[in-house]
Design an enzyme around this catalytic site. Structure first.
Site, PDB file in Angstrom:
ATOM      1  N   HIS A 306       0.459  -1.286   0.121  1.00 54.60           N
ATOM      2  CA  HIS A 306       0.255  -0.350   0.060  1.00 54.60           C
ATOM      3  C   HIS A 306       0.742   1.050  -0.303  1.00 54.60           C
ATOM      4  O   HIS A 306       2.003   1.390   1.071  1.00 54.60           O
ATOM      5  CB  HIS A 306      -0.644   0.118   1.506  1.00 54.60           C
ATOM      6  CG  HIS A 306      -2.020   0.782   1.209  1.00 54.60           C
ATOM      7  ND1 HIS A 306      -1.651   2.244   1.978  1.00 54.60           N
ATOM      8  CD2 HIS A 306      -3.867   0.639   0.490  1.00 54.60           C
ATOM      9  CE1 HIS A 306      -3.102   2.856   1.175  1.00 54.60           C
ATOM     10  NE2 HIS A 306      -3.971   2.046   0.449  1.00 54.60           N
ATOM     11  N   ASP A 363      -8.011  -4.872   0.264  1.00 51.03           N
ATOM     12  CA  ASP A 363      -8.147  -5.663  -1.008  1.00 51.03           C
ATOM     13  C   ASP A 363      -8.169  -7.411  -0.751  1.00 51.03           C
ATOM     14  O   ASP A 363      -8.812  -8.143  -1.738  1.00 51.03           O
ATOM     15  CB  ASP A 363      -7.792  -5.910  -2.394  1.00 51.03           C
ATOM     16  CG  ASP A 363      -8.158  -4.396  -2.630  1.00 51.03           C
ATOM     17  OD1 ASP A 363      -9.491  -4.046  -1.811  1.00 51.03           O
ATOM     18  OD2 ASP A 363      -7.373  -3.063  -3.228  1.00 51.03           O
TER      19      ASP A 363
HETATM   20  N1  ACO Z   1       3.718  -8.210  -4.870  1.00 55.81           N
HETATM   21  C1  ACO Z   1       5.456  -8.194  -4.680  1.00 55.81           C
HETATM   22  N2  ACO Z   1       5.890  -7.176  -4.936  1.00 55.81           N
HETATM   23  C2  ACO Z   1       5.547  -5.948  -4.924  1.00 55.81           C
HETATM   24  C3  ACO Z   1       4.300  -6.028  -4.308  1.00 55.81           C
HETATM   25  C4  ACO Z   1       3.413  -6.657  -4.331  1.00 55.81           C
HETATM   26  N3  ACO Z   1       2.274  -6.496  -4.476  1.00 55.81           N
HETATM   27  N4  ACO Z   1       4.045  -4.495  -4.448  1.00 55.81           N
HETATM   28  C5  ACO Z   1       5.194  -3.376  -4.238  1.00 55.81           C
HETATM   29  N5  ACO Z   1       6.113  -4.657  -4.165  1.00 55.81           N
HETATM   30  C6  ACO Z   1       7.286  -3.888  -4.382  1.00 55.81           C
HETATM   31  C7  ACO Z   1       7.949  -3.389  -5.710  1.00 55.81           C
HETATM   32  O1  ACO Z   1       8.005  -4.230  -6.802  1.00 55.81           O
HETATM   33  C8  ACO Z   1       8.838  -2.321  -5.416  1.00 55.81           C
HETATM   34  O2  ACO Z   1      10.659  -3.354  -4.868  1.00 55.81           O
HETATM   35  P1  ACO Z   1      11.294  -2.517  -5.020  1.00 55.81           P
HETATM   36  O3  ACO Z   1      12.004  -1.812  -4.410  1.00 55.81           O
HETATM   37  O4  ACO Z   1      12.933  -3.840  -5.005  1.00 55.81           O
HETATM   38  O5  ACO Z   1      11.323  -1.798  -6.588  1.00 55.81           O
HETATM   39  C9  ACO Z   1       8.368  -2.001  -3.394  1.00 55.81           C
HETATM   40  O6  ACO Z   1       7.704  -2.787  -3.713  1.00 55.81           O
HETATM   41  C10 ACO Z   1       7.612  -0.997  -3.945  1.00 55.81           C
HETATM   42  O7  ACO Z   1       7.095  -0.450  -4.647  1.00 55.81           O
HETATM   43  P2  ACO Z   1       5.844   0.607  -5.549  1.00 55.81           P
HETATM   44  O8  ACO Z   1       5.097  -0.020  -6.334  1.00 55.81           O
HETATM   45  O9  ACO Z   1       6.991   1.075  -5.101  1.00 55.81           O
HETATM   46  O10 ACO Z   1       4.910   1.097  -4.263  1.00 55.81           O
HETATM   47  P3  ACO Z   1       4.500   2.204  -4.329  1.00 55.81           P
HETATM   48  O11 ACO Z   1       3.846   2.321  -2.860  1.00 55.81           O
HETATM   49  O12 ACO Z   1       3.945   3.184  -4.902  1.00 55.81           O
HETATM   50  O13 ACO Z   1       2.522   0.803  -4.933  1.00 55.81           O
HETATM   51  C11 ACO Z   1       1.046  -0.626  -4.425  1.00 55.81           C
HETATM   52  C12 ACO Z   1       1.848   0.513  -3.685  1.00 55.81           C
HETATM   53  C13 ACO Z   1       0.883   0.788  -5.710  1.00 55.81           C
HETATM   54  C14 ACO Z   1      -0.237  -0.658  -4.063  1.00 55.81           C
HETATM   55  C15 ACO Z   1       1.888  -1.985  -4.908  1.00 55.81           C
HETATM   56  O14 ACO Z   1       2.040  -2.569  -4.090  1.00 55.81           O
HETATM   57  C16 ACO Z   1       0.919  -2.920  -5.862  1.00 55.81           C
HETATM   58  O15 ACO Z   1       1.021  -2.608  -7.110  1.00 55.81           O
HETATM   59  N6  ACO Z   1       0.286  -3.716  -5.107  1.00 55.81           N
HETATM   60  C17 ACO Z   1      -1.029  -4.584  -5.978  1.00 55.81           C
HETATM   61  C18 ACO Z   1      -2.051  -3.555  -5.873  1.00 55.81           C
HETATM   62  C19 ACO Z   1      -2.342  -3.868  -4.495  1.00 55.81           C
HETATM   63  O16 ACO Z   1      -3.551  -4.367  -4.167  1.00 55.81           O
HETATM   64  N7  ACO Z   1      -3.395  -2.574  -4.828  1.00 55.81           N
HETATM   65  C20 ACO Z   1      -4.324  -2.400  -4.059  1.00 55.81           C
HETATM   66  C21 ACO Z   1      -3.940  -0.842  -3.250  1.00 55.81           C
HETATM   67  S1  ACO Z   1      -5.472  -0.292  -1.729  1.00 55.81           S
HETATM   68  C22 ACO Z   1      -6.209   0.175  -2.489  1.00 55.81           C
HETATM   69  O17 ACO Z   1      -6.395   1.132  -3.891  1.00 55.81           O
HETATM   70  C23 ACO Z   1      -7.648   0.368  -2.008  1.00 55.81           C
END
Ligand code: ACO
Length: 422
Positions: A306, A363
């Site tokens: 998140h 979610d």
């Molecule tokens: N699975 C595996 N790795 C992940 C995940 C995941 N679900 N989420 C983040 N990471 C990793 C990234 O690859 C990144 O790794 P790195 O540092 O080695 O490059 C690190 O964690 C940081 O990720 P970011 O995408 O930069 O984090 P950000 O805070 O921008 O993104 C987000 C948050 C978009 C929610 C992301 O965690 C994601 O895509 N999650 C899956 C989708 C999801 O569940 N969305 C629902 C959000 S809640 C809502 O809207 C109600």
């Protein structure tokens, strides 16, 4: 007033900026005069370090995993209050008395019908139309029926506009579902409560009484409460951006629905169930977790991570508890639940997820409950829309009354070619 000094190393120039104190959370540096003083902008893709407004609606402490609506803990509201209590709280700032709640409930019931023209709009959509596309179009179309809301003059008119859309959203959501399956539209039943009526409009057939249990009503009501607001997320920021131009409030809400559609935001709950189905068995979980960790694989564990929560999403905790409490009565799919629990167990102990603060978000669990409520995956984000509409419209109202509001107009760091001759 406290201030912070910015020193420009290029010329030892010093610039002072005020530090503003919130009632909760980190202080903010007031950089509204930054460009005027320094001739520079800040660079902040995704606005991860930028507060775009002052707000007294919702507070999130991402490190603690805390969420407050108007100062109340989300768990207290979810466990002891109804979704309509929460709507009233968000809209007015205070919890309703018993009489206020009854009046509010009656008002929403009466406002739940939509103009017959909306049915024609739904009929004109192609069979394969995506539910979120139908939903955003229908909400945008409502602005043609309530054109007067373009110029709202006072708080009373704002409340009417807000209550109108909150009341009609479940009807539109149910119409969306029924259009997807080509089954007859069902009118709201004003004898039923908000969440019960939504299940009724989803399940009923003309002249047939659907079965709806108290447990199902409670579960859906809780899901709506948990989605009601979440400060300045992508869809809410979109609503505020569109609203800042003076557009019709329902046009701003329609834009919010479109922003919510994406799988990085509201679309994630649909992707979670699709992913659990894809994984198929607890024996495959480790392979998929390894894929999620592989930097060369774009696969992500949906429902994990998140932007703000760097701890357990408090809404996920509530849903996880609800799932365990009601799983037998609701008839939750045990196979998918077991896969989810295995993923959660592995991820919470794995260095990759721990070091990146990746915890289950709302979610991760909501889809399992919605599936048990016989709501198809393609409708999950629509359920999010129903719950979140109150938050969007409350944020819209707050913006109107904000004396410091400005049209949303971020700047950029241009990296294109220098001026050239033809
Ligand atoms: N699975 C595996 N790795 C992940 C995940 C995941 N679900 N989420 C983040 N990471 C990793 C990234 O690859 C990144 O790794 P790195 O540092 O080695 O490059 C690190 O964690 C940081 O990720 P970011 O995408 O930069 O984090 P950000 O805070 O921008 O993104 C987000 C948050 C978009 C929610 C992301 O965690 C994601 O895509 N999650 C899956 C989708 C999801 O569940 N969305 C629902 C959000 S809640 C809502 O809207 C109600």
């Amino acid at each position: 007033m406290a201030s912070i000094t910015l020193i420009d190393n290029r010329n030892a120039e010093r610039y002072e900026f005020d530090i503003l104190h919130p009632t909760l959370g980190p202080d903010v540096i007031d950089i509204r005069t930054l460009y005027k003083k320094t001739g520079m902008f800040t660079y902040d893709p995704g606005f991860t370090s930028t507060a775009s407004c002052s707000s007294d609606i919702t507070y999130i402490d991402g490190e603690k995993g805390q969420l407050l609506y108007r100062g109340y803990e989300i768990s207290d509201l979810a466990n002891h209050k109804s979704y309509l209590d929460v709507c009233y709280l968000l809209l007015t700032g205070t919890l309703p008395s018993t009489t206020q709640l009854i009046d509010f409930d009656n008002e929403l019931r009466k406002r739940s019908f939509v103009h017959e023209g909306i049915k024609e709009l739904y009929k004109s959509f192609p069979d394969k139309a995506h539910p979120m596309a139908m939903m955003s179009s229908a909400v945008s179309a409502l602005s043609t029926f309530y054109y007067e809301h373009l110029t709202i003059g006072n708080k009373e008119e704002m409340q009417i506009m807000a209550r109108r859309i909150i009341a009609k959203i479940p009807t539109l959501a149910a119409f969306t579902y029924r259009r997807m399956y080509g089954i007859p539209f069902i009118y709201p039943d004003i004898e039923r409560s908000f969440s019960e009526n939504f299940l009724y409009m989803m399940r009923a057939y003309p002249h047939a009484e659907p079965e709806i249990s108290e447990v199902e009503i409670r579960a859906l009501d809780t899901i709506f409460t948990l989605h009601a607001d979440h400060e300045q997320n992508a869809s809410t920021s979109t609503v505020r951006s569109v609203a800042s131009t003076g557009a019709h409030p329902y046009a701003a809400l329609s834009a919010g629905i479109n922003a919510l559609w994406g799988r990085a935001h509201g679309g994630a709950n649909e992707s979670v169930i699709a992913q659990l189905e894809l994984i198929g068995s607890i024996d495959n979980v480790e392979t998929f977790v390894e894929r999620a960790k592989d930097p060369d694989d774009s696969f992500r564990l949906m429902g994990f991570g998140h932007r703000v929560y760097k701890n357990f999403d408090p809404r996920a905790r509530i849903l996880s508890a609800l799932l365990h409490e009601l799983k037998d009565e609701l008839g939750v799919n045990n196979e998918l639940l077991e896969i989810a629990q295995r993923i959660e167990h592995i991820a919470l102990e794995d260095e990759y997820f721990i070091s990146r603060n990746l915890y289950p978000n709302i979610d991760f669990y909501s889809g399992l409950i919605l599936t048990a409520l016989k709501i198809p995956k393609s409708m999950f984000t629509i359920i999010f829309v129903v719950g979140r509409t109150v938050g969007w419209v409350t944020q819209w109202m707050e913006l109107q009354e904000d004396s410091e509001k400005k049209i949303a107009r971020p700047r950029q760091r241009y990296i294109g070619p220098l001026q050239r001759e033809l």
